[in-house]
Motif scaffolding. Structure first.
Motif, PDB file in Angstrom:
ATOM      1  N   LYS A 233       0.966  -1.317   0.037  1.00  0.00           N
ATOM      2  CA  LYS A 233       0.172  -0.178  -0.024  1.00  0.00           C
ATOM      3  C   LYS A 233       1.472   1.751   0.107  1.00  0.00           C
ATOM      4  CE  LYS A 233      -4.673  -2.252   2.021  1.00  0.00           C
ATOM      5  NZ  LYS A 233      -5.040  -2.016   3.503  1.00  0.00           N
ATOM      6  N   PRO A 234       2.003   1.386   1.348  1.00  0.00           N
ATOM      7  CA  PRO A 234       2.988   2.807   0.773  1.00  0.00           C
ATOM      8  C   PRO A 234       3.398   2.477  -0.869  1.00  0.00           C
ATOM      9  CG  PRO A 234       3.183   1.552   2.750  1.00  0.00           C
ATOM     10  CD  PRO A 234       2.319   0.384   2.070  1.00  0.00           C
ATOM     11  N   LEU A 235       3.914   1.625  -1.446  1.00  0.00           N
ATOM     12  CA  LEU A 235       4.549   2.270  -1.995  1.00  0.00           C
ATOM     13  C   LEU A 235       3.314   2.108  -3.368  1.00  0.00           C
ATOM     14  CD1 LEU A 235       6.423   1.923  -4.522  1.00  0.00           C
ATOM     15  CD2 LEU A 235       6.573  -1.155  -5.002  1.00  0.00           C
ATOM     16  N   ILE A 236       2.215   1.844  -3.751  1.00  0.00           N
ATOM     17  CA  ILE A 236       1.611   2.184  -4.633  1.00  0.00           C
ATOM     18  C   ILE A 236       0.867   3.497  -4.164  1.00  0.00           C
ATOM     19  CG2 ILE A 236      -1.007   1.615  -5.821  1.00  0.00           C
ATOM     20  CD1 ILE A 236      -0.664  -1.495  -4.481  1.00  0.00           C
ATOM     21  N   ALA A 237       0.381   4.244  -2.929  1.00  0.00           N
ATOM     22  CA  ALA A 237       0.263   4.949  -2.914  1.00  0.00           C
ATOM     23  C   ALA A 237       1.187   6.259  -3.108  1.00  0.00           C
ATOM     24  CB  ALA A 237       0.362   5.880  -1.458  1.00  0.00           C
ATOM     25  N   VAL A 238       2.740   6.424  -3.095  1.00  0.00           N
ATOM     26  CA  VAL A 238       3.550   6.837  -3.551  1.00  0.00           C
ATOM     27  C   VAL A 238       3.577   7.251  -4.676  1.00  0.00           C
ATOM     28  CG1 VAL A 238       5.573   5.477  -3.335  1.00  0.00           C
ATOM     29  CG2 VAL A 238       6.065   8.171  -2.768  1.00  0.00           C
ATOM     30  N   THR A 346      11.498  11.832  -1.831  1.00  0.00           N
ATOM     31  CA  THR A 346      12.461  11.041  -0.340  1.00  0.00           C
ATOM     32  C   THR A 346      11.350  10.213   0.052  1.00  0.00           C
ATOM     33  OG1 THR A 346      13.044  12.512   0.153  1.00  0.00           O
ATOM     34  CG2 THR A 346      12.459  11.659   1.598  1.00  0.00           C
ATOM     35  N   MET A 347      10.011  10.430  -0.225  1.00  0.00           N
ATOM     36  CA  MET A 347       9.102   9.446   0.654  1.00  0.00           C
ATOM     37  C   MET A 347       9.341   7.934  -0.027  1.00  0.00           C
ATOM     38  SD  MET A 347       5.673  11.985   0.470  1.00  0.00           S
ATOM     39  CE  MET A 347       4.403  10.197   0.475  1.00  0.00           C
ATOM     40  N   LEU A 348       9.696   8.128  -1.825  1.00  0.00           N
ATOM     41  CA  LEU A 348       9.847   6.337  -2.727  1.00  0.00           C
ATOM     42  C   LEU A 348      11.179   6.045  -1.817  1.00  0.00           C
ATOM     43  CD1 LEU A 348       8.888   4.787  -4.727  1.00  0.00           C
ATOM     44  CD2 LEU A 348      10.571   5.880  -6.513  1.00  0.00           C
ATOM     45  N   ALA A 349      11.836   6.487  -1.549  1.00  0.00           N
ATOM     46  CA  ALA A 349      13.564   6.129  -0.998  1.00  0.00           C
ATOM     47  C   ALA A 349      13.095   5.056  -0.023  1.00  0.00           C
ATOM     48  CB  ALA A 349      14.537   6.868  -0.798  1.00  0.00           C
ATOM     49  N   GLU A 350      11.498   6.083   1.330  1.00  0.00           N
ATOM     50  CA  GLU A 350      11.683   5.230   2.449  1.00  0.00           C
ATOM     51  C   GLU A 350      10.886   3.846   2.302  1.00  0.00           C
ATOM     52  OE1 GLU A 350      10.150   8.834   4.120  1.00  0.00           O
ATOM     53  OE2 GLU A 350      11.739  10.381   4.352  1.00  0.00           O
ATOM     54  N   THR A 351       9.959   4.482   1.654  1.00  0.00           N
ATOM     55  CA  THR A 351       9.211   2.680   1.186  1.00  0.00           C
ATOM     56  C   THR A 351      10.340   1.665   0.625  1.00  0.00           C
ATOM     57  OG1 THR A 351       7.445   4.255   0.672  1.00  0.00           O
ATOM     58  CG2 THR A 351       7.060   2.187   0.100  1.00  0.00           C
ATOM     59  N   ALA A 352      11.556   1.860  -0.156  1.00  0.00           N
ATOM     60  CA  ALA A 352      11.641   0.990  -0.761  1.00  0.00           C
ATOM     61  C   ALA A 352      13.143   0.468   0.239  1.00  0.00           C
ATOM     62  CB  ALA A 352      13.003   1.997  -1.573  1.00  0.00           C
ATOM     63  N   ALA A 353      13.374   1.253   1.895  1.00  0.00           N
ATOM     64  CA  ALA A 353      13.964   0.781   2.963  1.00  0.00           C
ATOM     65  C   ALA A 353      13.265   0.156   3.790  1.00  0.00           C
ATOM     66  CB  ALA A 353      14.735   2.245   2.737  1.00  0.00           C
ATOM     67  N   ILE A 355      11.110  -1.399   2.990  1.00  0.00           N
ATOM     68  CA  ILE A 355      10.421  -3.175   1.767  1.00  0.00           C
ATOM     69  C   ILE A 355      11.663  -3.955   1.412  1.00  0.00           C
ATOM     70  CG2 ILE A 355      10.313  -3.928  -0.090  1.00  0.00           C
ATOM     71  CD1 ILE A 355       8.191  -1.751  -1.259  1.00  0.00           C
ATOM     72  N   SER A 356      13.118  -3.154   1.510  1.00  0.00           N
ATOM     73  CA  SER A 356      13.530  -4.112   1.767  1.00  0.00           C
ATOM     74  C   SER A 356      14.202  -4.469   3.150  1.00  0.00           C
ATOM     75  CB  SER A 356      15.362  -3.121   1.614  1.00  0.00           C
ATOM     76  OG  SER A 356      14.885  -2.712   0.248  1.00  0.00           O
ATOM     77  N   ILE A 361      13.804  -8.455   0.270  1.00  0.00           N
ATOM     78  CA  ILE A 361      14.511  -8.869  -0.572  1.00  0.00           C
ATOM     79  C   ILE A 361      14.973  -7.266  -1.165  1.00  0.00           C
ATOM     80  CG2 ILE A 361      12.918  -9.923  -1.093  1.00  0.00           C
ATOM     81  CD1 ILE A 361      10.457  -8.275  -1.900  1.00  0.00           C
ATOM     82  N   ARG A 362      15.680  -6.912  -2.263  1.00  0.00           N
ATOM     83  CA  ARG A 362      16.176  -6.369  -2.781  1.00  0.00           C
ATOM     84  C   ARG A 362      15.256  -5.615  -3.907  1.00  0.00           C
ATOM     85  NH1 ARG A 362      20.927  -8.390  -4.354  1.00  0.00           N
ATOM     86  NH2 ARG A 362      20.445  -8.733  -6.789  1.00  0.00           N
ATOM     87  N   ALA A 363      14.981  -4.321  -3.354  1.00  0.00           N
ATOM     88  CA  ALA A 363      13.577  -2.665  -4.179  1.00  0.00           C
ATOM     89  C   ALA A 363      14.003  -1.871  -4.853  1.00  0.00           C
ATOM     90  CB  ALA A 363      12.614  -2.713  -2.943  1.00  0.00           C
TER      91      ALA A 363
END
Length: 436
Positions: A233-238, A346-353, A355-356, A361-363
């Motif tokens: 959900k956070p990734l879809i939202a961002v 920045t929101m996306l980078a926080e989301t990737a971190a 998820i990882s 998994i590497r995201a």
């Protein structure tokens, strides 16, 4: 032993990679629709279909590039850096091809435009996705990562400013006039110059950066399973927030020439309009990392979208009655764009971190490939919306426009971006990661 962090020159060197590619992208975003309709002779409806349908392939191409980048072996040059170097020259070549106008049949022109534009988008993906994916690999320091994002977005804004404010006058000088035949000669010449600049900056980025924080997390070999595991959900939202941001970023440039030439009747103010709309974002791009020490990236995104809503409504209400008022609104939109490009990334980078860290998994590649896709979808929707609205309201290239067509141009510069900004606020509100 603690790894040495990046210095200021290295951070700037990384950012120049964005300046190069986005300079070319900015010219395409600002003038390719105008080139298609007024120079190449493609109808507005056909141009809109080209912009929209080519993104169907991007829906597959961007995530695939992210997965490929994440699964690439770690060479002595790193995992992501080689892509930046290898994609720069082909990208420059195809950007030039997009602005050629060969003497073809109407169907041939549409086919040529669709093929060159699609291939350009694919090569841009091969450059853009690894460039953003390498941010976590360049440093483990969150403040440094924010600086990298801020500097890159500042250079993106600078590129959009230069491409929109400088390009048209440069094309006129290179082509020898403002007639379609002059623009037909001027655009390819200008794109050659832009291409050379883009390649030089890509080389600088490659030389000045080094991947020192490469995370060896699990990689899912099945692409579809990989995307399914990454999606949350956070990734879809961002990503939806970025679509709205990109729509609002590219729309002023796409419709700006039509707005100034036909609606306000002031083609002499195109350069000033572009400078204000696209240039002021540099200020807020620079300030955004410092602001995020005081407020969250989510709060800053609310502010940016709110500024776009207010500006769009005021531009619609002002109409032709007050050029100073609408130019103040364009300045507000420019400032908002700088905030949003940094805060949402920045929101996306926080989301990737996130998820990882939670899924192991590497995201980075997949997440930033989806970011690239989101930006291009927003840009495509903006260009398609303008194209279809022009076609629906009876726009005729190089002619006196009807009142219906003028109203369509006004709506595309005022209430439509305001409505998309409202959707942006809703999408940002759906991003709950910062609260967790």
């Amino acid at each position: 032993m603690e790894k040495k962090d990046m210095n200021g020159l290295q951070i700037i060197g990384y950012g120049l990679g964005s300046l190069g590619k986005d300079f070319a992208l900015g010219v395409m975003g600002s003038y390719l629709l105008l080139f298609y309709t007024d120079v190449f002779g493609i109808s507005a409806a056909a141009a809109g279909m080209i912009f929209l349908l080519t993104k169907i392939w991007d829906a597959i191409n961007d995530p695939m590039m992210g997965a490929i980048a994440d699964r690439s072996p770690v060479t002595r040059f790193g995992r992501y850096r080689p892509y930046v170097l290898l994609a720069a020259l082909p990208l420059s070549v195809f950007c030039v091809l997009c602005f050629l106008a060969p003497d073809l049949s109407p169907t041939g022109k549409v086919a040529y435009a669709a093929i060159t534009y699609t291939i350009t988008g694919m090569i841009f993906t091969a450059y853009d996705v690894p460039l953003w994916s390498m941010v976590p690999s360049l440093s483990s320091n969150q403040n440094t990562k924010n600086k990298l994002i801020g500097v890159a977005r500042t250079f993106t804004t600078l590129a959009l400013f230069l491409s929109s404010a400088v390009a048209y006058n440069a094309v006129i000088k290179l082509g020898g006039g403002t007639e379609p035949a002059n623009l037909k000669a001027g655009f390819p010449k200008f794109m050659v110059i832009v291409g050379i600049i883009s390649v030089v900056f890509a080389v600088i980025t490659f030389i000045s950066t080094k991947e020192v924080n490469i995370q060896e997390a699990e990689v899912e070999t099945n692409l579809f399973k990989n995307f399914k595991r990454v999606m949350c959900k956070p990734l879809i939202a961002v990503l939806l927030s970025m679509v709205c941001c990109a729509f609002g970023m590219i729309l002023p440039a796409t419709v700006g020439t039509y707005y100034m030439i036909y609606y306000l009747g002031r083609p002499d103010l195109i350069a000033l309009y572009m400078a204000i709309s696209m240039g002021l974002g540099m200020i807020t791009s620079i300030l955004a990392p410092a602001l995020m020490k005081k407020v969250t990236s989510k709060q800053l995104s609310f502010v940016g979208f709110g500024m776009n809503i207010v500006a769009g409504v005021v531009v619609f209400m002002a109409g032709k009655n007050s050029i100073p008022v609408v130019f103040v609104c364009f300045a507000i939109v420019g400032l908002a764009t700088g905030l949003l490009m940094v805060s949402i990334t920045t929101m996306l980078a926080e989301t990737a971190a996130h998820i990882s860290g939670t899924k192991g998994i590497r995201a980075d590649g997949v997440c930033f490939s989806m970011n690239s896709f989101a930006i291009k979808v927003g840009q495509a929707l903006a260009s398609a919306a303008v194209s279809f609205l022009l076609a629906a309201t009876g726009y005729v290239a190089n002619a006196q426009q009807t009142q219906e067509a003028l109203t369509g141009i006004l709506l595309s510069r005022s209430l439509i971006p305001a409505g998309v900004a409202i959707l942006g606020v809703i999408c940002v509100a759906m991003w709950k990661l910062g609260e967790e």
